[in-house]
Design an enzyme around this catalytic site. Structure first.
Site, PDB file in Angstrom:
ATOM      1  CG  ASP A   1     -82.222  13.297  14.541  1.00 45.04           C
ATOM      2  OD1 ASP A   1     -81.535  13.056  15.540  1.00 45.04           O
ATOM      3  OD2 ASP A   1     -82.760  14.408  14.324  1.00 45.04           O
TER       4      ASP A   1
ATOM      5  CB  ALA B   1     -83.513  19.919  12.529  1.00 44.47           C
TER       6      ALA B   1
HETATM    7 ZN   LIG Z   1     -82.431  16.071  18.887  1.00 45.87          ZN
END
Ligand SMILES: [Zn+2]
Length: 284
Positions: A82, A231
């Site tokens: 990420d 997340a």
């Molecule tokens: Zn992001």
């Protein structure tokens, strides 16, 4: 053997009108539970790691065991690094074995974002690694202007030029979404999503999907977004599952037992997201 590249998975998802949850992980269990949920649902999943966690867990180590688990999974599982906001972080991710990386140059002026994205892609192509880029800036949900100020949103015209010039494999867009906890309920700009989808031929990515209302998520899937980053909500689901299972008489003071009892609740969270992102009932 069910490893799949992020690019291949997202192209498939775009054609078949489903969304793939990209779940942010940080240890062995968080990977195992997310893959376990996907296997139970017979749906693909993306497992991704935030490079800011490298002080907590060595990125090569988590890339190694996550790739191994993906290869052994009974459903397609893709592995991704990420937000890499420098050339060095993205290339270190390639070195550490991530088959896909995000290069986030979205805080830079347009030309600098184009250049840094191109630089990373040049290296990535040597290693056969996919690159997600970002245009428009996805900010923080705790800042009102980051959510509502359309000046931060992705420009359709710039997106076309950006993709053409960089050759990125997927594009993260800013359309009223933001990272972390939202102080105000987000209202995604669906006209802009539709225009971006119509104008680009590569998969589109939505960051900050935690706490976006379900109807907006499903509409985004139907408008052709295919990667949905989760997340904050996953981290919270694990925290809540652990808290609700703190029963000393049952766990006998054992963290191992406590962690095992939390697994079902965490998997249920991922199952709910997999179903939410699959409004047209795609199945493998
Ligand atoms: Zn992001």
């Amino acid at each position: 053997m069910s490893s799949i590249s992020v690019k291949e998975l997202l192209e498939h998802a775009t054609v078949h009108k489903y969304g793939v949850p990209a779940i942010n992980v940080f240890n062995y269990e968080s990977v195992k539970w997310a893959i376990g949920a996907a296997e139970g649902e017979r749906l693909p999943v993306i497992i991704q790691v935030y490079p800011g966690f490298r002080e907590h867990i060595d990125l090569k180590y988590i890339a190694d065991f996550t790739r191994d688990m993906a290869a052994k999974a009974s459903v397609p599982v893709a592995v991704h690094l990420d937000h890499s906001n420098t050339f060095e972080i993205a290339v270190a991710g390639i070195r550490d074995g991530f088959p896909s990386v995000m290069l986030d140059g979205s805080t830079l002026p347009f030309e600098e974002n184009v250049q840094m994205t191109k630089d990373v892609i040049r290296v990535a192509r040597v290693f056969g690694v996919d690159v997600e880029a970002e245009l428009g800036h996805v900010g923080t949900g705790s800042k009102l202007e980051d959510i509502v100020d359309a000046a931060n949103y992705t420009s359709v015209e710039q997106a076309v030029e950006f993709v053409e010039r960089t050759g990125c494999d997927s594009l993260a867009v800013a359309v009223g979404n933001a990272h972390g906890v939202y102080i105000k309920e987000p209202k995604l700009d669906f006209d802009r999503i539709a225009q971006i989808r119509y104008s680009l031929s590569i998969p589109i990515v939505l960051h900050g999907c935690s706490d976006i209302p379900d109807d907006q998520i499903q509409k985004s899937v139907n408008l052709g977004i295919s990667k949905f980053n989760i997340a904050t909500e996953y981290d919270r689901a694990i925290y809540q599952a652990i808290c609700s299972n703190v029963k000393p008489e049952e766990n006998k003071g054992s963290f191992f037992r406590l962690q095992s009892t939390a697994a079902d609740e965490v998997k249920s969270f991922v199952v709910r997201k997999l179903r939410l992102l699959n409004p047209n009932n795609y199945s493998l």
